[in-house]
Design an enzyme around this catalytic site. Structure first.
Site, PDB file in Angstrom:
ATOM      1  N   LYS A 251      40.564  37.420  45.678  1.00  0.00           N
ATOM      2  CA  LYS A 251      41.229  38.108  46.848  1.00  0.00           C
ATOM      3  C   LYS A 251      40.069  38.239  47.954  1.00  0.00           C
ATOM      4  O   LYS A 251      40.548  37.978  48.976  1.00  0.00           O
ATOM      5  CB  LYS A 251      42.194  39.294  46.519  1.00  0.00           C
TER       6      LYS A 251
ATOM      7  N   ARG B  82      28.559  43.596  32.928  1.00  0.00           N
ATOM      8  CA  ARG B  82      29.188  45.054  32.901  1.00  0.00           C
ATOM      9  C   ARG B  82      30.209  45.263  31.790  1.00  0.00           C
ATOM     10  O   ARG B  82      31.240  44.282  31.575  1.00  0.00           O
ATOM     11  CB  ARG B  82      29.844  44.999  34.301  1.00  0.00           C
TER      12      ARG B  82
ATOM     13  N   ARG C 240      50.603  49.697  46.311  1.00  0.00           N
ATOM     14  CA  ARG C 240      50.470  49.690  45.040  1.00  0.00           C
ATOM     15  C   ARG C 240      51.878  50.382  44.260  1.00  0.00           C
ATOM     16  O   ARG C 240      51.718  50.059  43.100  1.00  0.00           O
ATOM     17  CB  ARG C 240      49.201  50.483  44.620  1.00  0.00           C
TER      18      ARG C 240
ATOM     19  N   ARG D  62      30.936  36.457  34.589  1.00  0.00           N
ATOM     20  CA  ARG D  62      30.010  37.102  35.484  1.00  0.00           C
ATOM     21  C   ARG D  62      28.850  37.938  34.781  1.00  0.00           C
ATOM     22  O   ARG D  62      28.926  38.639  33.825  1.00  0.00           O
ATOM     23  CB  ARG D  62      30.800  38.204  36.273  1.00  0.00           C
TER      24      ARG D  62
ATOM     25  N   ARG E 141      42.976  45.193  31.921  1.00  0.00           N
ATOM     26  CA  ARG E 141      43.119  45.363  33.325  1.00  0.00           C
ATOM     27  C   ARG E 141      44.343  44.429  33.883  1.00  0.00           C
ATOM     28  O   ARG E 141      45.123  44.919  34.849  1.00  0.00           O
ATOM     29  CB  ARG E 141      41.869  45.084  33.953  1.00  0.00           C
TER      30      ARG E 141
END
Ligand SMILES: [Zn+2]
Length: 214
Positions: A13, A155, A88, A122, A166
């Site tokens: 996004k 991370r 949200r 990542r 998530r």
């Protein structure tokens, strides 16, 4: 044009909104940034926000609504905006329908496994914070930062099991919101399942909807 963007973490996004913002000369309003700024500036809303954030609690709808409403009334939003991170919840969406006319909600969609590999690949430099991707943006030497020779780490919130969770949480939380916006005829589904080199294919889909409203 007044645009809302929806989509799970890792769908890209941020990248798409940067392109659209620049192209149309309208600001991107990120609710996360609004929170941070209000807390830093110690505004009334900022102080209230800080109480919740520091306890790790969700910021209540009425505070989020006020923050966003105030921000969208500022001058730079007169010609339109791209709103990221709001609504949200269904009450936030209902409030939005009253205080601002939204033209379209761009809903970026990609399969879970694609998102998993985007985020799961990542690596972040421990020293300078530079971000790499094991497949898409690999460092010259595996595990070592090109810029500062710092060590690259994954991370904690980018580990596969955490990303999976998530995504589940995202879906549970936002499904009612996208359902609500869909009943209002505002949702434009955008297929974001393209590699970053083919970002044009994603932007073109957005433009198809945006030309209809401008
Ligand atoms: Zn580095």
């Amino acid at each position: 044009m007044n645009i809302v963007v929806l989509g799970p973490p890792g769908v890209g996004k941020g990248t798409y909104t940067r392109v659209l913002s620049k192209k149309h000369g309208i600001p991107t309003i990120s609710v996360g940034d609004l929170f941070r700024r209000a807390i830093k500036d110690e505004t009334e809303l900022g102080k209230k926000t800080k109480d919740y954030v520091s306890r790790g609690d969700l910021v209540p709808d009425e505070i989020v609504i006020d923050l966003v409403k105030n921000r969208l009334e500022e001058d730079d939003c007169k010609g339109g905006f791209i709103l990221d991170g709001y609504p949200r919840t269904v009450p936030q969406a209902e409030a939005m329908m009253k205080f601002k006319k939204i033209d379209v909600a761009l809903n970026f969609v990609a399969p879970d496994e694609v998102i998993m590999s985007r985020i799961g690949g990542r690596r972040t430099c421990r020293k300078c914070g530079a971000i790499y991707h094991i497949k898409n943006v690999p460092p010259t030497i595996e595990g070592v930062c090109d810029r500062c020779s710092g060590r690259l780490i994954q991370r904690a919130d980018e580990k596969p099991e955490v990303i999976q969770n998530r995504l589940v949480v995202y879906r549970e939380k936002t499904k009612p919101v996208s359902d609500y916006l869909r009943t209002k005829g505002l949702i434009a589904d955008i297929d974001a399942n393209y590699p970053i080199e083919e970002i044009d294919k994603i932007i073109t889909q957005c433009e198809k909807y945006l030309t209809k409203i401008s």
